[in-house]
Write a protein that holds these residues in place. Sequence first.
Motif, short mmCIF file in Angstrom:
data_model
loop_
_atom_site.label_atom_id
_atom_site.label_comp_id
_atom_site.label_asym_id
_atom_site.label_seq_id
_atom_site.Cartn_x
_atom_site.Cartn_y
_atom_site.Cartn_z
N UNK A 8 -5.08 -3.74 12.61
CA UNK A 8 -5.59 -5.08 12.31
C UNK A 8 -4.45 -5.97 11.82
N UNK A 9 -4.47 -7.22 12.26
CA UNK A 9 -3.51 -8.20 11.78
C UNK A 9 -3.73 -8.44 10.29
N UNK A 10 -2.67 -8.29 9.50
CA UNK A 10 -2.76 -8.48 8.05
C UNK A 10 -2.50 -9.96 7.74
N UNK A 11 -3.43 -10.80 8.13
CA UNK A 11 -3.24 -12.25 8.01
C UNK A 11 -3.99 -12.78 6.79
N UNK A 12 -3.26 -13.51 5.93
CA UNK A 12 -3.82 -14.08 4.71
C UNK A 12 -3.64 -15.59 4.73
N UNK A 13 -4.69 -16.29 4.41
CA UNK A 13 -4.64 -17.75 4.24
C UNK A 13 -4.46 -18.05 2.76
N UNK A 14 -3.36 -18.74 2.42
CA UNK A 14 -3.09 -19.15 1.05
C UNK A 14 -3.43 -20.63 0.92
N UNK A 15 -4.44 -20.93 0.11
CA UNK A 15 -4.90 -22.31 -0.09
C UNK A 15 -4.51 -22.73 -1.51
N UNK A 16 -3.49 -23.56 -1.62
CA UNK A 16 -2.93 -23.96 -2.92
C UNK A 16 -2.28 -25.33 -2.76
N UNK A 17 -2.66 -26.29 -3.61
CA UNK A 17 -2.14 -27.65 -3.46
C UNK A 17 -0.74 -27.82 -4.04
N UNK A 18 -0.32 -26.95 -4.96
CA UNK A 18 1.03 -27.04 -5.50
C UNK A 18 1.99 -26.30 -4.57
N UNK A 38 -8.09 -17.31 12.18
CA UNK A 38 -8.70 -16.01 11.90
C UNK A 38 -8.01 -15.21 10.78
N UNK A 39 -7.90 -15.79 9.59
CA UNK A 39 -7.36 -15.00 8.48
C UNK A 39 -8.32 -13.87 8.12
N UNK A 40 -7.78 -12.80 7.58
CA UNK A 40 -8.59 -11.65 7.18
C UNK A 40 -8.87 -11.65 5.68
N UNK A 41 -8.15 -12.51 4.93
CA UNK A 41 -8.38 -12.63 3.50
C UNK A 41 -7.88 -14.02 3.08
N UNK A 57 3.02 -8.64 -8.80
CA UNK A 57 2.59 -7.26 -8.60
C UNK A 57 1.08 -7.11 -8.83
N UNK A 58 0.55 -7.84 -9.80
CA UNK A 58 -0.89 -7.81 -10.03
C UNK A 58 -1.62 -8.44 -8.85
N UNK A 59 -1.09 -9.56 -8.35
CA UNK A 59 -1.68 -10.21 -7.18
C UNK A 59 -1.73 -9.25 -6.00
N UNK A 60 -0.62 -8.56 -5.74
CA UNK A 60 -0.56 -7.61 -4.62
C UNK A 60 -1.57 -6.48 -4.81
N UNK A 61 -1.67 -5.98 -6.03
CA UNK A 61 -2.61 -4.88 -6.29
C UNK A 61 -4.05 -5.33 -6.05
N UNK A 62 -4.38 -6.55 -6.47
CA UNK A 62 -5.73 -7.07 -6.25
C UNK A 62 -6.01 -7.25 -4.75
N UNK A 63 -5.03 -7.80 -4.04
CA UNK A 63 -5.19 -8.00 -2.59
C UNK A 63 -5.43 -6.67 -1.90
N UNK A 64 -4.62 -5.67 -2.23
CA UNK A 64 -4.75 -4.37 -1.55
C UNK A 64 -6.05 -3.67 -1.91
N UNK A 65 -6.52 -3.89 -3.13
CA UNK A 65 -7.80 -3.29 -3.52
C UNK A 65 -8.94 -3.90 -2.72
#
Length: 231
Positions: free
Chosen positions: A1-11, A45-48, A109-117
């Motif tokens: 599966x494509x590991x595609x993430x959409x990051x929505x952030x105005x800053x 088609x983001x997956x997260x 590192x916390x962000x990555x852990x949450x994403x992977x969980x």
Amino acid sequence: MTRKILVVEDERAIREMIALFLSQQHYDVIEAGDFQSAVNKLKENPKLILLDWMLPGRSGVQFIQHIKKQENYSAIPIIMLTAKSAEEDCITCLNAGADDYISKPFSPKILLARIEAVWRRIYEQQSQLIQIDELCLDENAQRVFFQKQEISLSSTEFKLLHFFMTHPEKAYSREQLLNRIWGDDLEVEDRTVDSYIRRLRHNLEPFQCDRYIQTVRGTGYRFSNHFRDES
């Protein structure tokens, strides 16, 4: 599966920092800086989705409410990123449909852990197979097989076949298919559906699966394993 993430952030600085970090972790990152841009990016088609609460246009919570109404996107997991840290804010996000909630500032590192969980829970622990006769579609891997032979399809052809296989025996007009597959993309028209139907049938033909996609005269198309000529 494509590991595609959409990051929505105005800053922009925060968005680019997150995008760079996730790219280094071998994620495919797409970015949006406001509500409407985020809506437009869904077509990729983001997956997260990593979603800021405060956005130009409308809020992150309103964005969640928007996509939960869209059949094609309602299942995408969402992690909310926000400076709001009160208990009631967390509850608001989770009740709106977010899968997790991280307060700013946060450790990469916390962000990555949450994403992977979330990724493991949504994609790796659930096998989503749709099978009709010997035609099998794997939602998670976005692959299609016939008798264990893989059928090569484009992303749009896969989405079209996925829709048909999850809505069998019902006839859909070209307009309905446009709305379900292409959403609010104004650049597509009725003949786009016909073109992709031809391509999909062409790719299914070597496996004699093109006959599942039937033309319904005066209406449009349907997916059926009951073979009869009504076109």
